[in-house]
Design an enzyme around this catalytic site. Structure first.
Site: not given
Length: 594
Positions: A158, A25, A21
């Site tokens: 989460p 940038p 993966e």
């Protein structure tokens, strides 16, 4: 091809596969570096690679661009993340239509992170509230075209974890039930979020099976590269850190190299434990770095640094429209991305044999063929922007490249000499010294094992063959001498042409000559590279243009080096030379008395 199909094929063969993966940038330089790194990593044969969508939907356009380049230029099966964050359905469909037209078949469907500046996910007007909605939409509108992957959370999402003790049994159970809904809606693969307690992952897999989830579940492995990044990522994902990992990291947390070494060791041991249970697929979160991910794979014996297998002499395409392509002209051997860009949009791609190259038309030369990553441009500047005062200086540059003193060439997208070229590098140096400036070559090969590290391709169990080949620039005087000498070598065939199209040849204008082929168990003869006269006349424009747009441009305007290079460009011939006797021939014999 769908990733799920590739995983199923590997499982049927008993193979262990892996994937990488990457994320978009933030800078152009970072993007160039990513693609250079990706090229190196993809050479090790990942099953697929995926590219993230970016926090808060911030990199949507860049992700689409990167995914296209991955699939069509890097030639790796690509999975694109797609999130609901800030994405009304029209934008989602635009993204899906775009990747479909680019030959991409794989999507990782996610809800996505909260938009920038917000703590909780907010459904955008006209968009979707969750990954389940996105999966349902993709299946409803695009049918079975896309392979859909969804995220699995071994410790629960989460958002469902409200304390340091982890998710409650009820929250964990609800999260599993929701995962099953996504699979039932059409997802065919699960990739998990990172974890560091392998037992938690294995329990998660078992729990999924208990509730009827039968699709493959791929563990997401994130190597520890630095201590602060590790704490930040595990904190964001609310990932449990086993006490033994904390204890191992504490004394070395300020030593980055020691942390990386431990991260490779830990990742290796985690993967060993997972593979021992019969799971045969690993997904590595690279964080756009290569050493840790490759280090783990080498420790597992899944890759070898010195032995990179090739299914063809060139990296096969993964675009759904050209997956059957298995024949190319040899002229673009060192410029595969340029070849791909000039053949985009063909209705059919050669399969089994080259056929009539006059049928499809090559794309026109554009600036794209002459742009290069910053890193490669810098290397060319260092190695080739050396003052040229004479033709002898030009010869020396080419000689230095053949001797391995230079690692770049204006005529190559690749790094340095290829392994098979090193077999004939001494002969190449000698003819370059005489003014035959080589840009492409291959040695004669007669029944070498297909797993040879220097000339092998196609996998084990076969045998490969090659006719010796040279491609070079030379003056008209040198060409005349070579043509005269070649009369004593009837196995030699040649095509020569200058920038203006003046040509000489001893083969028909429509001739196609197979120069590489392989024999494999239970298959027809495979012939992946050919010398095609018509394509050579297309290639020559690109090859000559590189004198100015690839080399002379490295010097300032008005520099005398440009003048010398310009004279060579306008007066030299480009020559394709084949020795058709691959058993007893000697391609270099014709050069000995010149």
């Amino acid at each position: 091809m769908k990733v799920i199909e590739k995983i199923q094929e590997a499982a049927a063969d008993g193979r262990t596969v892996f994937s990488f993966e990457y994320f978009p940038p933030k800078t152009e330089e970072g993007l160039d570096n990513l693609f250079e790194r990706m090229d190196r990593m993809v050479a090790h044969g990942p099953n697929f690679c995926d590219i993230t969508w970016g926090a808060g939907g911030s990199t949507a356009d860049l992700t689409l661009e990167i995914a296209n380049r991955m699939q069509n230029m890097v030639c790796v099966e690509t999975m694109m993340h797609l999130t609901c964050t800030n994405m009304p359905v029209e934008k989602i469909d635009d993204a899906l239509t775009t990747i479909k037209s680019n030959g991409i078949q794989n999507v990782l469907a996610l809800r996505g992170d909260p938009p920038h500046g917000q703590d909780k996910f907010v459904q955008v007007a006209g968009g979707f509230a969750c990954a389940l909605d996105l999966v349902q939409h993709i299946r409803a509108k695009y049918g079975d075209y896309f392979g859909i992957t969804v995220a699995g959370y071994p410790e629960a999402h989460p958002d469902a974890i409200q304390s340091t003790e982890g998710a409650t049994p009820e929250a964990y159970s609800n999260d599993l039930a929701y995962l099953k809904q996504k699979v039932d809606a059409g997802a065919d693969l699960i990739i998990t979020q990172l974890f560091y307690d392998t037992d938690i992952f294995l329990k998660f897999v078992n729990d999924c099976r208990q509730i009827g989830i039968t699709c493959p579940i791929v563990p997401g492995i994130m190597p520890i590269n630095n201590y602060k990044g590790f704490l930040r990522m595990t904190g964001f994902c609310k990932t449990k850190i086993p006490a033994e990992i904390t204890a191992a990291l504490e004394p070395i947390k300020d030593n980055e190299e020691a942390v990386k070494a431990y991260g490779i060791h830990l990742g290796t041991e985690m993967c060993k434990k997972i593979l021992a249970t019969g799971i045969k697929t690993l997904h590595l979160y690279t964080l756009n770095m290569e050493k840790s991910a490759l280090g783990i794979l080498m420790n597992l014996g899944l890759i070898e640094e010195s032995k990179i297998s090739r299914s063809l002499p060139w990296r096969p395409p993964t675009n759904v429209f050209r997956v059957k392509e298995d024949v190319r002209p040899i002229f673009w051997a060192n410029r595969p991305k340029s070849y791909i860009s000039r053949t985009l949009g063909w209705d059919q791609y050669p399969h089994g044999r080259w056929g009539d190259s006059r049928n499809p038309s090559y794309g026109a030369l554009t600036d794209y063929q002459f742009t290069r990553p910053r890193g490669r441009g810098k290397k060319l500047q260092e190695e080739w922007a050396v003052p040229v005062k004479s033709v002898e200086d030009i010869n020396e540059r080419f000689m230095n490249f053949c001797q391995g003193k230079l690692t770049s060439s204006p005529w190559s997208e690749l790094d340095g000499l290829q392994p098979e070229t090193k077999i004939i590098d001494d002969q190449l140096v000698k003819i370059n010294q005489k003014g035959f400036l080589t840009i492409n070559s291959q040695p004669a090969v007669n029944g070498e094992r297909s797993d040879s590290t220097s000339v092998g391709w196609g996998g084990p169990g076969g045998y490969v063959y090659q006719k010796a080949y040279l491609e070079f620039f030379c003056s008209k005087e040198k060409l005349d001498q070579l043509i005269e000498k070649s009369k004593a070598f009837p196995s030699l065939t040649y095509i020569a042409v200058n920038k203006d199209g003046e040509s000489f040849s001893n083969i028909p204008t429509n001739a196609v000559n197979a120069v590489t082929w392989g024999v494999f168990p239970g298959k027809e003869i495979v012939q992946p590279t050919v010398v095609d006269s018509a394509s050579f006349m297309v290639w020559k424009d690109e090859a000559f243009e590189i004198w100015s747009k690839g080399w002379a441009c490295l010097f300032p305007e008005g520099d005398s080096s440009r003048e010398i290079l310009d004279k060579v460009q306008k007066s030299y011939f480009l020559v394709s030379l084949v020795d058709n006797d691959y058993i007893n021939g000697d391609l270099f014999a014709a050069f000995k008395e010149i």
